[in-house]
Each structure stands twice: as structure tokens, then as C-alpha cells.
Design an enzyme around this catalytic site. Structure first.
Site, short mmCIF file in Angstrom:
data_model
loop_
_atom_site.label_atom_id
_atom_site.label_comp_id
_atom_site.label_asym_id
_atom_site.label_seq_id
_atom_site.Cartn_x
_atom_site.Cartn_y
_atom_site.Cartn_z
N GLU A 29 8.96 6.67 56.33
CA GLU A 29 8.28 5.87 55.31
C GLU A 29 8.94 4.49 55.21
OE1 GLU A 29 6.60 8.55 51.82
OE2 GLU A 29 8.72 8.95 52.13
N ARG A 209 39.65 -4.55 22.82
CA ARG A 209 39.44 -3.87 21.54
C ARG A 209 40.06 -2.47 21.62
NH1 ARG A 209 35.70 -2.51 17.26
NH2 ARG A 209 36.81 -0.82 16.22
N ARG A 218 41.19 -5.65 14.67
CA ARG A 218 40.54 -5.60 15.99
C ARG A 218 40.30 -7.01 16.52
NH1 ARG A 218 36.12 -2.95 12.27
NH2 ARG A 218 38.06 -2.75 11.16
N ASP A 221 34.66 -6.82 17.15
CA ASP A 221 33.91 -5.62 16.74
C ASP A 221 32.43 -5.98 16.75
OD1 ASP A 221 33.38 -3.07 15.77
OD2 ASP A 221 33.49 -3.72 13.69
N ASP A 223 28.54 -4.29 16.21
CA ASP A 223 27.79 -3.13 15.73
C ASP A 223 26.30 -3.44 15.77
OD1 ASP A 223 29.83 -1.19 14.95
OD2 ASP A 223 30.38 -2.66 13.42
N PRO A 240 19.33 2.28 11.33
CA PRO A 240 20.13 1.14 10.90
C PRO A 240 21.59 1.53 10.66
CG PRO A 240 18.09 1.27 9.65
CD PRO A 240 18.22 2.55 10.39
N HIS A 241 22.47 0.53 10.75
CA HIS A 241 23.89 0.79 10.54
C HIS A 241 24.10 1.39 9.15
CE1 HIS A 241 28.20 0.15 10.01
NE2 HIS A 241 28.26 0.06 11.33
N ARG A 247 27.54 -3.96 2.64
CA ARG A 247 28.52 -4.90 3.18
C ARG A 247 28.03 -6.34 3.06
NH1 ARG A 247 31.91 -1.17 2.53
NH2 ARG A 247 32.57 0.16 4.29
#
Length: 283
Positions: A29, A209, A218, A221, A223, A240-241, A247
């Protein structure tokens, strides 16, 4: 930066494009080649093209057909699954107006010694909108954040659409450490949530990290805050986070770049969640 578009329901279809190419598991092929039949659906906004009769505001289907023919012939893959995936990605990366694409690759001469008409694989791929929070409180914090954003820009499947200002915030979690520099990023990406998680993990590792102390210091970071309006809960990823609504160091930069982006869990936008925190602080 792309302007916000209406929900795309318009579609340009290319049906049964025949391409002679060399794909298949069998050596013959790859050597001799065979016919493939490819159908394409391009989801894009053609309203302005329809109003003006101007091709500039649409996608040239003749050009797309030539593009797909060339891409199909200049590569050799064992699986038509790989060919379909490759073509979908190449179209989305090459044609900015295309938000979503569906590809069907048929293999009418498949080496199956049974009375079948064709074998086919269909895939649908599209651009997704994701929001990330980024933070650092070690060393050159701004340099770390800038480096992370640049690494996102370098990913071929990702487009950085917006980056917020960076803000200085006090650490949370009870660990004694330096203040953080925080921001938010809006992405357009072809990656799945799991693939995006893998990418940001690679970026964090490249910047040394280390996850030694929970909520500890850190270098960088990253997220995933939102991914389209999906709700995801797996062993490795929650979107969702889980702490997003609590926060301020997340909501403040998010309000700068996407104040009306909604949390699919409660229907509240970023501004509303920020105001809720401020109301609790003032009471």
C-alpha cells in the site's frame, strides 16, 4: 488577537474528494498507493460573505481541496485514523476563519477480503477556549511568568489570545513564604483538557517547579481555570478550578481579560464572583 465571533453554525462542504496516495499498514500500500475519498465540513462564519458576495470573507473551497490533496499525498501514514487527525489539525492551523472541521477519510480499496464497499474514519476537531492562572514567588517572578507565557506561545496547537497584568498578592494556605506575582491567560487551543494539562506540566518542569510543600513556594504555577464551558472531574484534573470562586488573586486578573466568562457550575461570571468576595470582606 481574534475578535469575539458569533456561534458558528455555517458550514462549507467538500464531498468525496478523490486523492491517490500511499497510506496503509501493508508494504504494498505504501509502495503502490491507492485511492482515498475525503469529505470535509468547514464550520466558519460566512454571513458577511453572503451579504457582500466577496470571497475574502469566506474560505475558498477550491484552495482547501488543493491543500488537502497536497497534504494527503506528501505524507505516508499506516492508519487512516492518523491521516484524518492530521488533515483536521492542518486545516485548523492553516485557515484562521475555520473554527471547527469534520473530516471523513474513506478507503474503498481496503485490503479486506470481504464484500464491503468502503472503510471510513470520521473525526471532528475544533478550537477550544481555555483560561489559565499563572503565579510565581521565587527568584525572578516576572521573568518566570513571561517565560511560561512564551512557552505557551511556542506550542503549535495553542494560541495565546490575552495576558492580564501581573499583580502582587499575599500567599494563602498558611505557609510562610514570599508574596506571589499572579496573572491570567486566555488561550485558544486544539489540545484536549488532558493534553493541555500535560503541556503546562512540561512548562512547570522546564522551570524547575518542585511540589514539595502543598501551597508552598514555587518558581511557576499554572492551573486550568476554565475549558470552554466543560465540567471535568478526573483523578488528575478538575475544571472549573475548585478554588477559583474563592481566590481574589485569580478573579482580579480574570476580570481584566474576561470579566463575563462564566463558571459553568454556578452560572456566575468573574465579576460576580469577585463582587461576592468583596461583599463578604466588607460585611
Amino acid at each position: 488577537m481574534r475578535e469575539k465571533r458569533r456561534n458558528v453554525v455555517d458550514c462549507i462542504r467538500i464531498k468525496k474528494l478523490e486523492v491517490f496516495a500511499k497510506h496503509g499498514v501493508m508494504p504494498e500500500e505504501n509502495a503502490l498507493g491507492q485511492k482515498f475519498v475525503i469529505s470535509i465540513e468547514l464550520f466558519c462564519d460566512v454571513r458577511k460573505a453572503g451579504q457582500t458576495d466577496n470571497l475574502t470573507y469566506s474560505v475558498n473551497y477550491a484552495e482547501v481541496a488543493e491543500f488537502v490533496t497536497k497534504k494527503t499525498q506528501e505524507n505516508t501514514f499506516q492508519l487512516i485514523e492518523r491521516l484524518a487527525e492530521y488533515l483536521a489539525q492542518e486545516i485548523l492551523l492553516h485557515y484562521e476563519a475555520v473554527e471547527k472541521v469534520s473530516i471523513e477519510v474513506e478507503k474503498p480499496w481496503a485490503p479486506v477480503h470481504l464484500p464491503l464497499q468502503t472503510v471510513a474514519v470520521s473525526v471532528t476537531r475544533q478550537w477550544h477556549t481555555a483560561y489559565l492562572s499563572i503565579g510565581s514567588n521565587m527568584g525572578d517572578t516576572k521573568g518566570h511568568l513571561d517565560q511560561a507565557v512564551e512557552a505557551l506561545r511556542q506550542d503549535s496547537w495553542t494560541r495565546v489570545e490575552k495576558v492580564s497584568s501581573y499583580i502582587v498578592t499575599a500567599p494563602v494556605g498558611g505557609v510562610e513564604q514570599d508574596d506571589f506575582l499572579n496573572g491570567a491567560v486566555m488561550l485558544r487551543t486544539l489540545r484536549t483538557p488532558e493534553e493541555l494539562l500535560e503541556l503546562i506540566g512540561e512548562i512547570e518542569r522546564s522551570q524547575k517547579r518542585e511540589r514539595i510543600i502543598h501551597w508552598g513556594p514555587r518558581t511557576v504555577d499554572l492551573d486550568i481555570l476554565l475549558y470552554d464551558q466543560e465540567i471535568i472531574h478526573t483523578e488528575s484534573l478538575t475544571v472549573p478550578h475548585i478554588e477559583m470562586a474563592n481566590r481574589m488573586f485569580v478573579l482580579e486578573p480574570m476580570c481584566e481579560i474576561a470579566p463575563y466568562a462564566k463558571n459553568p457550575l454556578n452560572g456566575c461570571c468573574m465579576l460576580e464572583m469577585k463582587q461576592q468576595i468583596q461583599g463578604r470582606e466588607d460585611s
